[in-house]
Design an enzyme around this catalytic site. Sequence first.
Site, PDB file in Angstrom:
ATOM      1  NE  ARG A   1      -8.210   5.420   4.328  1.00  0.00           N
ATOM      2  CZ  ARG A   1      -8.915   6.212   3.544  1.00  0.00           C
ATOM      3  NH1 ARG A   1     -10.195   6.353   3.759  1.00  0.00           N
ATOM      4  NH2 ARG A   1      -8.351   6.884   2.583  1.00  0.00           N
TER       5      ARG A   1
ATOM      6  CG  ASP B   1       2.214   1.131   9.697  1.00  0.00           C
ATOM      7  OD1 ASP B   1       1.543   1.957  10.305  1.00  0.00           O
ATOM      8  OD2 ASP B   1       2.715   1.353   8.576  1.00  0.00           O
TER       9      ASP B   1
ATOM     10  NE  ARG C   1       0.080  10.141  10.795  1.00  0.00           N
ATOM     11  CZ  ARG C   1      -0.270   9.179   9.945  1.00  0.00           C
ATOM     12  NH1 ARG C   1      -1.542   8.881   9.778  1.00  0.00           N
ATOM     13  NH2 ARG C   1       0.647   8.527   9.259  1.00  0.00           N
ATOM     14  N   PRO C   2       2.546  16.030  12.325  1.00  0.00           N
ATOM     15  CG  PRO C   2       4.438  16.684  13.513  1.00  0.00           C
ATOM     16  CD  PRO C   2       3.318  15.692  13.529  1.00  0.00           C
ATOM     17  CB  ILE C   3       3.471  18.009   6.984  1.00  0.00           C
ATOM     18  CG1 ILE C   3       2.592  19.269   7.073  1.00  0.00           C
ATOM     19  CG2 ILE C   3       2.605  16.774   6.864  1.00  0.00           C
ATOM     20  CD1 ILE C   3       1.867  19.594   5.775  1.00  0.00           C
TER      21      ILE C   3
ATOM     22  CB  CYS D   1      -4.509   6.515  10.731  1.00  0.00           C
ATOM     23  SG  CYS D   1      -4.964   5.085   9.763  1.00  0.00           S
TER      24      CYS D   1
ATOM     25  CE  LYS E   1      -2.561   2.368   3.720  1.00  0.00           C
ATOM     26  NZ  LYS E   1      -1.415   3.070   4.263  1.00  0.00           N
ATOM     27  CG  ASN E   2       2.265   2.899   3.596  1.00  0.00           C
ATOM     28  OD1 ASN E   2       1.108   3.247   3.369  1.00  0.00           O
ATOM     29  ND2 ASN E   2       2.728   2.708   4.816  1.00  0.00           N
TER      30      ASN E   2
HETATM   31  C1  UD1 Z   1       4.326   6.690   6.924  1.00  0.00           C
HETATM   32  C2  UD1 Z   1       3.299   5.636   6.588  1.00  0.00           C
HETATM   33  C3  UD1 Z   1       2.638   5.108   7.854  1.00  0.00           C
HETATM   34  C4  UD1 Z   1       3.689   4.648   8.847  1.00  0.00           C
HETATM   35  C5  UD1 Z   1       4.747   5.716   9.079  1.00  0.00           C
HETATM   36  C6  UD1 Z   1       5.908   5.251   9.933  1.00  0.00           C
HETATM   37  C7  UD1 Z   1       2.479   6.263   4.386  1.00  0.00           C
HETATM   38  C8  UD1 Z   1       1.386   6.855   3.580  1.00  0.00           C
HETATM   39  N1  UD1 Z   1       2.299   6.238   5.715  1.00  0.00           N
HETATM   40  O1  UD1 Z   1       3.628   7.754   7.553  1.00  0.00           O
HETATM   41  O2  UD1 Z   1       1.808   4.000   7.495  1.00  0.00           O
HETATM   42  O3  UD1 Z   1       3.042   4.354  10.086  1.00  0.00           O
HETATM   43  O4  UD1 Z   1       5.297   6.128   7.807  1.00  0.00           O
HETATM   44  O5  UD1 Z   1       6.540   4.180   9.327  1.00  0.00           O
HETATM   45  O6  UD1 Z   1       3.466   5.785   3.867  1.00  0.00           O
HETATM   46  N2  UD1 Z   1       7.159  13.704  11.780  1.00  0.00           N
HETATM   47  C9  UD1 Z   1       7.305  15.031  12.140  1.00  0.00           C
HETATM   48  N3  UD1 Z   1       7.272  15.984  11.153  1.00  0.00           N
HETATM   49  C10 UD1 Z   1       7.097  15.647   9.846  1.00  0.00           C
HETATM   50  C11 UD1 Z   1       6.941  14.302   9.483  1.00  0.00           C
HETATM   51  C12 UD1 Z   1       6.969  13.340  10.485  1.00  0.00           C
HETATM   52  O7  UD1 Z   1       7.467  15.350  13.314  1.00  0.00           O
HETATM   53  O8  UD1 Z   1       7.096  16.553   8.999  1.00  0.00           O
HETATM   54  C13 UD1 Z   1       7.191  12.658  12.826  1.00  0.00           C
HETATM   55  C14 UD1 Z   1       5.842  11.963  12.961  1.00  0.00           C
HETATM   56  O9  UD1 Z   1       4.982  12.661  13.835  1.00  0.00           O
HETATM   57  C15 UD1 Z   1       6.255  10.608  13.506  1.00  0.00           C
HETATM   58  C16 UD1 Z   1       7.599  10.344  12.822  1.00  0.00           C
HETATM   59  O10 UD1 Z   1       8.077  11.639  12.409  1.00  0.00           O
HETATM   60  O11 UD1 Z   1       6.461  10.690  14.896  1.00  0.00           O
HETATM   61  C17 UD1 Z   1       7.516   9.419  11.613  1.00  0.00           C
HETATM   62  O12 UD1 Z   1       6.594   9.933  10.679  1.00  0.00           O
HETATM   63  P1  UD1 Z   1       6.707   9.597   9.117  1.00  0.00           P
HETATM   64  O13 UD1 Z   1       7.799   8.635   8.874  1.00  0.00           O
HETATM   65  O14 UD1 Z   1       6.719  10.878   8.391  1.00  0.00           O
HETATM   66  O15 UD1 Z   1       5.324   8.870   8.867  1.00  0.00           O
HETATM   67  P2  UD1 Z   1       4.318   9.164   7.711  1.00  0.00           P
HETATM   68  O16 UD1 Z   1       5.058   9.496   6.453  1.00  0.00           O
HETATM   69  O17 UD1 Z   1       3.249  10.095   8.149  1.00  0.00           O
END
Ligand code: UD1
Length: 421
Positions: free
Chosen positions: A396, A304, A120-122, A115, A21-22
Amino acid sequence: MIYKIENVPKLEGKIAIGGSKNAALSIVVGAILCKDIVILKNIPDITDIHDLIEILNYIHCRVTYQNFTLTIDARQIEYKDLRIQQIKKLRASYYFMGAFLSLFEKVEIYKPGGCNFGKRPIDIHLNGFEKMGAIINETENDVCMTCPNHLKSQQITLSFPSVGATINLILASILIKKTTVLRNVATEPEIVDFVQFLKAMGANIDGEGTKTIIIRKIKQLHGCSYTIMPDRIECGTYLIYGAALAKKLTLTNIISRQVRSLLSIFIEMGVDIDIKQDQITIYETKHLKPVKIVTGPFPSFPTDLQQIICPLLLKADGQSMIIDTIYSKRISHIEELKKLNANVKIVDNCMLISKSNDLKGNIVTCNDLRGGAGMLLACLMAKGKSYLMNTQWIERGYQNIIHNLKLLGASIERCDENEIL
Ligand code: UD1
């Protein structure tokens, strides 16, 4: 959507694991960078993919999806404001930020959905884009970016190896006419698959699977045909189901080394298992030992899978502990497990899981995708009948899950609300 689930004797049989999926979600968005036809095979038939296809149609990509094969023709792609509801449906929609910056040097987009397990910051994505020259206007709901002085190659060190940020920054860099270096990137197999796909389209990238990725200039991308890797989380899910419920379960179309952290835990627990490179068979085990699991970036135990292994730990002879260092608020399954009479609690940031011989069926809810998969397992383990609500979360990310479990002998049906009342 509701599932009616009954406890059954041991499961037995074989399952072929589908495409990741991812990996698929990132690769499908990556395909729009190419002004040619891209054929993607082994694309899982799950709602996240259908939601993504709706967005591709909206930006005038021509898409067909049949027999797990997705054909994308982005030659007529058009810039559109992406503040549309479909963006809020899934997490991976954030990949349109990187892709649109690459194609149009601007993007107007809602923040992603997906989810909900706490913040979940970006910020890591946005900091990277900013370093590359994007001017960012961010509100609570949306992000607008422009690049008045064009997108520039950079050397960027991520503050944390975020999977999403790594992919997004690769997407933004791929068409720039100079070399970009990304450091402290994620090394998850999905990143490797994504980069392999970009290479199949003619990208010049090195270092996937290591902490540093280098993206060099290319003239242009070309069409290709690419097969998505197997889903290691789906594989892990069925392995856990097998350890909890199967007499004998064989999984095929897998890459065993991608689930090594789970297999190590199984070995610690004493699970009877036969591991081959592309196939694993799991046998019924009478006594399981308790374990401590700490999630982390690959190759550590994946966040996950922690909600899914939780019900299995209810069978171990003693107290187990789970600490999720990636998403510490990914705990909504714990209250639901209690409704089935499970002996689970949270102390500080630890989930403590003790042997629970007397799980009883009840009405319980899925609050997110992997938590839902965990609750489905717990319902299958509980004596009597359970009703699992909000199972659209499960669909999903898991294709044919009811069909697969029924083939193994499980008693599970979709039902409607009237049946419960
Ligand atoms: C992706 C996966 C999700 C998986 C996760 C961790 C997809 C669509 N989703 O999510 O299934 O659970 O990887 O393997 O592929 N963080 C920040 N700032 C950011 C981005 C992340 O602080 O800008 C933090 C997050 O809050 C979290 C950690 O970094 O604590 C890991 O997040 P990340 O690897 O980015 O996960 P996702 O890409 O959201």
